[in-house]
Motif scaffolding. Structure first.
Motif, PDB file in Angstrom:
ATOM      1  N   THR A 181       5.862   4.677   6.713  1.00  0.00           N
ATOM      2  CA  THR A 181       7.001   4.284   5.875  1.00  0.00           C
ATOM      3  C   THR A 181       6.558   3.976   4.448  1.00  0.00           C
ATOM      4  OG1 THR A 181       6.802   1.944   6.442  1.00  0.00           O
ATOM      5  CG2 THR A 181       8.225   3.284   7.858  1.00  0.00           C
ATOM      6  N   ASN A 182       7.490   4.110   3.533  1.00  0.00           N
ATOM      7  CA  ASN A 182       7.221   3.752   2.142  1.00  0.00           C
ATOM      8  C   ASN A 182       6.820   2.288   2.023  1.00  0.00           C
ATOM      9  OD1 ASN A 182       7.869   6.278   0.963  1.00  0.00           O
ATOM     10  ND2 ASN A 182      10.037   5.829   1.179  1.00  0.00           N
ATOM     11  N   ALA A 183       7.514   1.423   2.774  1.00  0.00           N
ATOM     12  CA  ALA A 183       7.266  -0.011   2.676  1.00  0.00           C
ATOM     13  C   ALA A 183       5.850  -0.366   3.123  1.00  0.00           C
ATOM     14  CB  ALA A 183       8.291  -0.763   3.522  1.00  0.00           C
ATOM     15  N   ALA A 184       5.397   0.216   4.217  1.00  0.00           N
ATOM     16  CA  ALA A 184       4.042  -0.072   4.713  1.00  0.00           C
ATOM     17  C   ALA A 184       2.985   0.480   3.767  1.00  0.00           C
ATOM     18  CB  ALA A 184       3.860   0.510   6.116  1.00  0.00           C
ATOM     19  N   LYS A 185       3.195   1.685   3.255  1.00  0.00           N
ATOM     20  CA  LYS A 185       2.246   2.265   2.305  1.00  0.00           C
ATOM     21  C   LYS A 185       2.085   1.345   1.092  1.00  0.00           C
ATOM     22  CE  LYS A 185       1.246   6.421   4.026  1.00  0.00           C
ATOM     23  NZ  LYS A 185      -0.140   6.822   4.350  1.00  0.00           N
ATOM     24  N   ARG A 186       3.202   0.881   0.580  1.00  0.00           N
ATOM     25  CA  ARG A 186       3.167   0.032  -0.610  1.00  0.00           C
ATOM     26  C   ARG A 186       2.497  -1.307  -0.309  1.00  0.00           C
ATOM     27  NH1 ARG A 186       8.858  -1.537  -3.168  1.00  0.00           N
ATOM     28  NH2 ARG A 186       9.033  -2.486  -1.106  1.00  0.00           N
ATOM     29  N   TRP A 187       2.734  -1.873   0.856  1.00  0.00           N
ATOM     30  CA  TRP A 187       2.217  -3.192   1.199  1.00  0.00           C
ATOM     31  C   TRP A 187       0.714  -3.160   1.479  1.00  0.00           C
ATOM     32  CZ3 TRP A 187       3.042  -8.061   0.695  1.00  0.00           C
ATOM     33  CH2 TRP A 187       2.448  -8.999   1.555  1.00  0.00           C
ATOM     34  N   TYR A 188       0.267  -2.222   2.290  1.00  0.00           N
ATOM     35  CA  TYR A 188      -1.135  -2.207   2.708  1.00  0.00           C
ATOM     36  C   TYR A 188      -2.074  -1.593   1.664  1.00  0.00           C
ATOM     37  CZ  TYR A 188       0.164  -3.936   7.270  1.00  0.00           C
ATOM     38  OH  TYR A 188       0.627  -4.730   8.292  1.00  0.00           O
TER      39      TYR A 188
END
Length: 210
Positions: free
Chosen positions: A91-98
């Motif tokens: 997901t975009n959200a996980a890519k951005r967070w990690y």
């Protein structure tokens, strides 16, 4: 600016990470990646249910697995986590967070990878498959590939991750085969960790028209 370097007119790149609340809800949001959209949640849920069902059919087609409650529980956890992990980490959200520019993120990513060595141990010592040779070679493949992707120049990280993923899967299918009911394991295991988790991507997070 040259036309080929411009973003699509209907896309917005959103780097800002939304704040998360305290408590269990905040912990879960930070684990999955803050700022997930409703559409991401729906697509992931559908993908999780569909692919878990297909994987259960695949395992049953080859005669199932287990015989003990412990083996069945461990196998169910693997199916849930690997299918969900592939989808969540894409997901975009996980890519951005990690892959956020925060202190210690490289170590945290590699620690996350190392924690999955427990899956290899479980295959050998709980599911009675693979053996010591399988365990040691796959542990080496996972750790070496993760480090190589982590230190690779940004412009070739994705390419390196995909190439190393293919190599790990082919090594398993050719020289380290598991029983047919578990043949899916290295495919999802290395996909989740090398391609979905280790590769940073710009979060083309939402359409400009929404």
């Amino acid at each position: 600016m040259p036309a080929e370097s411009q973003m699509p007119v209907d896309a917005v790149v959103e780097w800002r990470i939304p704040p998360t609340p305290r408590g269990v809800g905040g912990v879960l949001k930070r684990f999955l990646g803050p700022g997930r959209t409703r559409l991401e949640n729906v697509v992931e849920a559908v993908g999780q249910l569909l692919n878990m069902a297909l994987l259960a059919l695949c395992i049953g087609w080859f005669g199932g697995w287990g015989g003990s409650v412990l083996q069945d529980v461990v196998l169910a956890v693997m199916v849930f986590d690997l299918v969900g992990g592939v989808l969540t980490n894409a997901t975009n959200a996980a890519k951005r967070w990690y892959h956020r520019p925060a202190p210690g993120m490289r170590g945290k990513r590699l620690l996350f990878i190392a924690s999955h060595l427990l899956y290899l141990v479980a295959v050998v010592f709980v599911l009675d498959a693979g053996g010591w040779r399988w365990l040691l070679i796959n542990a080496g493949l996972l750790l070496a590939a993760a480090v190589l992707v982590e230190v690779a120049p940004l412009e070739v990280k994705r390419l390196a991750a995909v190439g190393l993923y293919l190599a790990a899967v082919l090594v398993n299918l050719t020289w380290l085969p598991l029983p047919a009911a578990l043949a899916w394991f290295p495919v999802l295991f290395f996909l989740k960790l090398l391609v979905c988790f280790m590769v940073p991507e710009a979060p083309m997070y939402r359409r400009a028209t929404t």
